[in-house]
Design a protein around this motif. Sequence first.
Motif, PDB file in Angstrom:
ATOM      1  N   LEU A  77      -5.537   6.241   6.989  1.00 51.99           N
ATOM      2  CA  LEU A  77      -5.408   5.525   5.723  1.00 51.99           C
ATOM      3  C   LEU A  77      -6.240   4.251   5.724  1.00 51.99           C
ATOM      4  CD1 LEU A  77      -3.995   5.671   2.994  1.00 51.99           C
ATOM      5  CD2 LEU A  77      -2.082   4.394   3.989  1.00 51.99           C
ATOM      6  N   GLN A  78      -6.298   3.570   6.860  1.00 53.42           N
ATOM      7  CA  GLN A  78      -7.046   2.320   6.935  1.00 53.42           C
ATOM      8  C   GLN A  78      -8.542   2.557   6.745  1.00 53.42           C
ATOM      9  OE1 GLN A  78      -5.598  -0.795   7.110  1.00 53.42           O
ATOM     10  NE2 GLN A  78      -7.686  -1.374   6.540  1.00 53.42           N
ATOM     11  N   ILE A  79      -9.044   3.664   7.263  1.00 51.60           N
ATOM     12  CA  ILE A  79     -10.466   3.993   7.076  1.00 51.60           C
ATOM     13  C   ILE A  79     -10.785   4.115   5.591  1.00 51.60           C
ATOM     14  CG2 ILE A  79     -12.191   5.818   7.400  1.00 51.60           C
ATOM     15  CD1 ILE A  79     -10.861   6.269  10.195  1.00 51.60           C
ATOM     16  N   LYS A  99       0.783   6.354  -3.358  1.00 54.36           N
ATOM     17  CA  LYS A  99      -0.562   6.409  -3.927  1.00 54.36           C
ATOM     18  C   LYS A  99      -1.389   5.264  -3.370  1.00 54.36           C
ATOM     19  CE  LYS A  99       1.186   8.308  -8.299  1.00 54.36           C
ATOM     20  NZ  LYS A  99       1.384   8.039  -9.749  1.00 54.36           N
ATOM     21  N   LEU A 100      -2.694   5.480  -3.295  1.00 56.28           N
ATOM     22  CA  LEU A 100      -3.616   4.427  -2.899  1.00 56.28           C
ATOM     23  C   LEU A 100      -4.511   4.125  -4.091  1.00 56.28           C
ATOM     24  CD1 LEU A 100      -4.432   2.644  -0.487  1.00 56.28           C
ATOM     25  CD2 LEU A 100      -6.233   4.304   0.004  1.00 56.28           C
ATOM     26  N   TYR A 101      -4.409   2.878  -4.574  1.00 53.11           N
ATOM     27  CA  TYR A 101      -5.140   2.460  -5.760  1.00 53.11           C
ATOM     28  C   TYR A 101      -6.432   1.751  -5.369  1.00 53.11           C
ATOM     29  CZ  TYR A 101      -0.948   3.394  -8.525  1.00 53.11           C
ATOM     30  OH  TYR A 101       0.114   4.005  -9.144  1.00 53.11           O
ATOM     31  N   GLY A 102      -7.453   1.914  -6.192  1.00 56.83           N
ATOM     32  CA  GLY A 102      -8.713   1.216  -5.994  1.00 56.83           C
ATOM     33  C   GLY A 102      -9.860   2.010  -6.573  1.00 56.83           C
ATOM     34  N   GLU A 136      -0.648  11.765   0.338  1.00 53.72           N
ATOM     35  CA  GLU A 136      -0.349  13.056   0.971  1.00 53.72           C
ATOM     36  C   GLU A 136      -1.477  14.048   0.727  1.00 53.72           C
ATOM     37  OE1 GLU A 136       3.234  16.425   1.236  1.00 53.72           O
ATOM     38  OE2 GLU A 136       3.192  14.986  -0.418  1.00 53.72           O
ATOM     39  N   ASN A 137      -2.029  14.041  -0.473  1.00 46.52           N
ATOM     40  CA  ASN A 137      -3.141  14.929  -0.796  1.00 46.52           C
ATOM     41  C   ASN A 137      -4.359  14.602   0.066  1.00 46.52           C
ATOM     42  OD1 ASN A 137      -5.323  15.422  -3.664  1.00 46.52           O
ATOM     43  ND2 ASN A 137      -4.681  16.916  -2.163  1.00 46.52           N
ATOM     44  N   TYR A 138      -4.618  13.326   0.237  1.00 52.62           N
ATOM     45  CA  TYR A 138      -5.736  12.878   1.077  1.00 52.62           C
ATOM     46  C   TYR A 138      -5.566  13.348   2.518  1.00 52.62           C
ATOM     47  CZ  TYR A 138      -8.098   9.435   4.119  1.00 52.62           C
ATOM     48  OH  TYR A 138      -8.808   8.819   5.110  1.00 52.62           O
TER      49      TYR A 138
END
Length: 382
Positions: free
Chosen positions: A7-9, A95-98, A362-364
């Motif tokens: 996730l950090q990458i 979710k990851l926003y950006g 999760e999809n990622y």
Amino acid sequence: MEQQERLQILKDIINIDSTNGNEEAVANYLGELLSRHGIDSKKVQYAEKRASLVSEIGDGGNRVLGLSGHMDVVDAGDPEKWTYPPFEATEKDGKLYGRGSTDMKSGLAAMVIAMIELKDEKKNLPGKVKLLATVGEEVGELGAEQLTSEGYADDLDALVIGEPSGPRIWYAHKGSMNYTVTSYGKNAHSSMPEFGVNAIDNLALFYNEVEKFVASVKETNPLLGNFTHNATVISGGNQVNSIPELAKMQGNIRTIPEVDNDEIKNVFAKIVDKLNAEKNVKLELVWDYDKLPVFSDKDSDIAKIGQAAYEKQAGQKIDLVTSPGTTDAAEFIKAKKEFPVIIFGPGVIETAHQIDEYVAIENYTDMIEVYKEMIIQFLAEK
């Protein structure tokens, strides 16, 4: 690799503002990441601060599978309208926003991580995986065009482009063409229009002729649907009481094999020639963007492998469909040999280019596993 590192990458590359440029910063980050895991990369310079990245794993003894993603993103617009800053990746409610989270840094990161993990796990790969991370996809597929012209796609046996497709696999999409038509007139006072030439009026003649042609097109494609044309940008004149001496219009066309790019160019050229033969009409047409339709084999090995890998990981069957948009595939298919292409990546296209763009975490992470399985299965086949 731990989930938090995965996730950090993705967060790190979202935090790099690569809006229509500055992709070299992303290439540098990914190149350094790959290097730490013993994987060499090569930057292919496009312009200042713009470089594509090419990297490989495997022994090259069998087939070559290409993995491709673009490093540029579209403009974020007014950051005040975002719930979270567009270039500060924010995790919330799964979710990851950006900006670029779904289009398409999540697909790119998933591909890079899949390669790294297979290398670290010392998986026997009887073939080669080639990463093609590109510049300028959003503004002309510039990196894909350069990499293809320089031969980087010539050895591919299949290509996966990690655009947000989900959860589906695209195997075909329309072509895309952009044009600019400029109308040259002559200034005059609006109370005496007979002493001038109205560039806007003449531009309207062009638009009307194009729309007549569009209305005459009856052909459709059973997979891609209809040919479309839209006038999208128009400008002309400089004050309300003067006859305008200059006017411009830009338009976008989505092509199908039945009404292909060459036919459109011929029709538009004839329209311009016909109008320019009239008194006081001077039009100039320039094609800014010319990308072919992409048709791949729905029953190709890579398409079937992708379906099976996703069902194995996510427990969900997914469909093979077509897309109205265009991708870097429109350039990569110009390589010296034919190969099947699928567009398959995390995220959903509906959030791309939007305020509060996001990808489901999760999809990622699922797609990392899917890509690993696809690589293993594709290279294992003879």
